[in-house]
Design a protein around this motif. Sequence first.
Motif, PDB file in Angstrom:
ATOM      1  N   ASP A 273     152.086 102.655  69.470  1.00 10.71           N
ATOM      2  CA  ASP A 273     151.028 102.503  70.476  1.00 10.71           C
ATOM      3  C   ASP A 273     150.644 103.852  71.074  1.00 10.71           C
ATOM      4  O   ASP A 273     149.459 104.154  71.241  1.00 10.71           O
ATOM      5  CB  ASP A 273     151.467 101.531  71.575  1.00 10.71           C
ATOM      6  N   TRP A 274     151.632 104.666  71.395  1.00 12.60           N
ATOM      7  CA  TRP A 274     151.353 105.989  71.968  1.00 12.60           C
ATOM      8  C   TRP A 274     150.595 106.868  70.988  1.00 12.60           C
ATOM      9  O   TRP A 274     149.797 107.712  71.397  1.00 12.60           O
ATOM     10  CB  TRP A 274     152.644 106.697  72.374  1.00 12.60           C
TER      11      TRP A 274
ATOM     12  N   GLU B  62     142.496 103.759  61.207  1.00  8.85           N
ATOM     13  CA  GLU B  62     141.991 102.743  62.121  1.00  8.85           C
ATOM     14  C   GLU B  62     143.018 101.683  62.471  1.00  8.85           C
ATOM     15  O   GLU B  62     142.965 101.096  63.548  1.00  8.85           O
ATOM     16  CB  GLU B  62     140.761 102.080  61.519  1.00  8.85           C
TER      17      GLU B  62
ATOM     18  N   GLY C  61     145.918 102.345  66.208  1.00 13.40           N
ATOM     19  CA  GLY C  61     145.479 100.964  66.039  1.00 13.40           C
ATOM     20  C   GLY C  61     146.594 100.055  65.570  1.00 13.40           C
ATOM     21  O   GLY C  61     146.379  99.169  64.739  1.00 13.40           O
TER      22      GLY C  61
ATOM     23  N   GLY D  34     148.282 105.991  69.071  1.00 13.12           N
ATOM     24  CA  GLY D  34     146.871 105.619  69.054  1.00 13.12           C
ATOM     25  C   GLY D  34     146.322 105.379  67.653  1.00 13.12           C
ATOM     26  O   GLY D  34     145.189 105.762  67.370  1.00 13.12           O
TER      27      GLY D  34
END
Length: 183
Positions: free
Chosen positions: A32-33, A2, A37, A35
Amino acid sequence: MERVVEVSQLDAQPAAGTPRMRRHWLSEQVFDWAGVGAVHLRAAVFFENLAVVAAAAGRLALPLGPPSTRIPLVAADDVAAVGAGLLLDPAPVDPVCLLTGEMSTAGEAAQALGVEYADLPPEEWEAGAMDVYGDPYAVEHLTNLWAIFRAIGTGDHPLYRVTDTIERHGGRPPTTLREFAGG
């Protein structure tokens, strides 16, 4: 997964003033790419970097210009407290957290560390920095970083502000350089 919290650089961006800051920005993009969190802790100059220089030279010998040159600072313990706080708190947060616990001049920093400040010519600092750090990437980064602060000097700059991130996510007020140094 998460949330991932990673320590970045205060001015991580594609056009940043040091190669290391630009690499940190790229690392932020990868997180960031992915994903996952990601939360990026963009930390100011660590107290520990100044303490290493002061211990090695017996003075705060840096190419920062006059003792009135301002430096944004943070304690590594404060960065760690923010990281732990963010990992334990599931609430949504800004993916970029700026971490500056104290603004200090070079002269004030030296005084807090119990040493004198000496403005070194950049090439003299760089020549001796490998003996202190033993890492060419750290020397490259710090050489460029000191040049940035030398150029900004005593003026206003967006990087020159204490943030509330440490208290908000770390659960306590920021450590001062004087407290860090035991004074």
